[in-house]
Motif scaffolding. Structure first.
Motif, PDB file in Angstrom:
ATOM      1  N   GLU A  15       0.832  -1.192   0.000  1.00  0.00           N
ATOM      2  CA  GLU A  15       0.000   0.000   0.000  1.00  0.00           C
ATOM      3  C   GLU A  15       0.869   1.246   0.000  1.00  0.00           C
TER       4      GLU A  15
ATOM      5  N   PHE B  92      -0.135   5.475   0.837  1.00  0.00           N
ATOM      6  CA  PHE B  92      -1.234   6.226   1.458  1.00  0.00           C
ATOM      7  C   PHE B  92      -1.210   7.654   0.960  1.00  0.00           C
ATOM      8  N   SER B  93      -2.306   8.039   0.324  1.00  0.00           N
ATOM      9  CA  SER B  93      -2.393   9.321  -0.352  1.00  0.00           C
ATOM     10  C   SER B  93      -3.321  10.258   0.399  1.00  0.00           C
ATOM     11  N   SER B  94      -3.138  11.546   0.144  1.00  0.00           N
ATOM     12  CA  SER B  94      -4.061  12.535   0.695  1.00  0.00           C
ATOM     13  C   SER B  94      -5.383  12.463  -0.056  1.00  0.00           C
TER      14      SER B  94
ATOM     15  N   GLU C 178       1.379  12.474   0.881  1.00  0.00           N
ATOM     16  CA  GLU C 178       1.210  11.553   1.998  1.00  0.00           C
ATOM     17  C   GLU C 178      -0.098  11.829   2.725  1.00  0.00           C
ATOM     18  N   GLY C 179      -0.851  10.763   2.995  1.00  0.00           N
ATOM     19  CA  GLY C 179      -2.136  10.913   3.669  1.00  0.00           C
ATOM     20  C   GLY C 179      -2.644   9.581   4.157  1.00  0.00           C
ATOM     21  N   SER C 180      -3.954   9.445   4.284  1.00  0.00           N
ATOM     22  CA  SER C 180      -4.551   8.262   4.898  1.00  0.00           C
ATOM     23  C   SER C 180      -5.343   7.391   3.921  1.00  0.00           C
ATOM     24  N   GLU C 181      -5.512   7.831   2.672  1.00  0.00           N
ATOM     25  CA  GLU C 181      -6.280   7.042   1.714  1.00  0.00           C
ATOM     26  C   GLU C 181      -5.415   5.910   1.158  1.00  0.00           C
ATOM     27  N   GLU C 182      -5.882   4.685   1.341  1.00  0.00           N
ATOM     28  CA  GLU C 182      -5.093   3.516   0.949  1.00  0.00           C
ATOM     29  C   GLU C 182      -5.196   3.270  -0.551  1.00  0.00           C
TER      30      GLU C 182
END
Length: 310
Positions: free
Chosen positions: A94, A96-98, A119-123
């Motif tokens: 994975e 993790f995208s914004s 960088e973010g929390s969307e897998e």
């Protein structure tokens, strides 16, 4: 009659030709000085032959194993082999995208989301290729068929988001380029970038293929179990637009749009807001799939992925 004394040095069978050989060409007994000169010249020729043979052998060795350099300190030859670059490693896992998302006002309504690939929390599930996020872009290098025993899936999927084929639009800024001279070329392999509505048994894809152009392709099963497979290069029924070549320079916007109507699902594909293919797919109603980005035997980049749908 010719006597044998008039043809010294000729073998018995050649005596009849002795009168045709000029006197200056007939053999004479060499002197001691000429014998020494001939012996010395043979040695020189032998030495030159050895040197020439070694030089030829050296060129052959260089051609076979690569350039040879001399290590002055050790007084030894060192062979330097130039090996082709290793293929990009296959990434499984994975990133993790914004995510920016507008939830529907009521259940079953339309959602809007945008991924900027910071960088973010969307897998995002990535497979078969080297996938990285750099400067707000999702970048991929994918080449060859090596997958460490796993199925080749040269794609990244938005992991937890599913959309209906009845109402779906996805667009992305995409760029595709050659891998570079350091990677071996396979002219028979597939080369493409992809924006897709995909899951295991359902696929509607907009392909960007270098030196070919844009393509629309589909594969799905109807409710009665019939498999429907086709693409815009072969199936021109109800396709009303000409296919479009890729721009000379990217990135360019690719958009894929699905809308249900009374006969099925109308699929439209766009390049830089110009439609290049349209197809009515009967039996695709009520299918569910994910958003996928693909890269095959190319260097690809994706930016500003926007999705709207149910």
């Amino acid at each position: 009659m010719i006597s044998t004394s008039s043809a010294p040095g000729l073998p018995q069978g050649d005596m009849a030709l002795a009168h045709l050989v000029p006197a200056s060409a007939r053999p004479v007994k060499p002197s001691p000085i000429s014998r020494q000169l001939r012996t010395g010249w043979r040695r020189v020729r032998g030495g030159l032959s050895v040197v020439g043979g070694l030089a030829l052998l050296g060129f052959a060795a260089r051609w076979l194993v690569g350039p040879v350099t001399v290590d002055i300190k050790r007084g030894k030859d060192r062979v330097v082999r130039t090996a082709p670059a290793a293929l990009p490693p296959n990434t499984y896992g994975e990133v993790f995208s914004s995510l920016s998302i507008a939830e529907p006002a009521k259940p079953g309504g339309t959602s809007r989301l945008e991924l900027g690939f910071n960088e973010g929390s969307e897998e995002v599930n990535v497979h078969s290729g080297q996938w990285t996020m750099v400067d707000g872009e999702l970048r991929a290098l994918q080449a060859g068929k090596e997958t460490n025993g796993r199925r080749l899936i040269p794609r990244a999927y938005i992991a937890t988001r599913y959309f209906s084929s009845n109402d779906f639009t996805a667009e992305v800024l995409m760029d595709v380029d050659r891998l570079g001279p350091e990677y071996p070329e396979d002219p028979d392999a597939q080369h493409y970038g992809e924006l897709a509505f995909r899951i295991k048994d359902t696929q509607v894809s907009a392909f960007a293929i270098p030196n070919v152009g844009m393509r629309l392709a589909w594969r799905y099963f109807t409710p009665d179990g019939r498999e429907v497979v086709g693409n815009s290069a072969q199936d021109t029924d109800a396709l009303v637009e000409d296919e479009m070549p890729l721009p000379a320079h990217g990135p360019y916007q690719v958009r894929l749009q699905l809308r249900r109507n009374s006969s099925g699902v109308l699929v439209e594909a766009f390049l830089n807001n110009e439609r290049f293919a349209r197809k009515l797919l009967v039996g695709l109603e009520d299918h569910v799939a994910k958003v996928a980005l693909g890269c095959r035997n190319l260097s690809c980049s994706f930016d500003d992925l926007k999705v709207r749908g149910t």
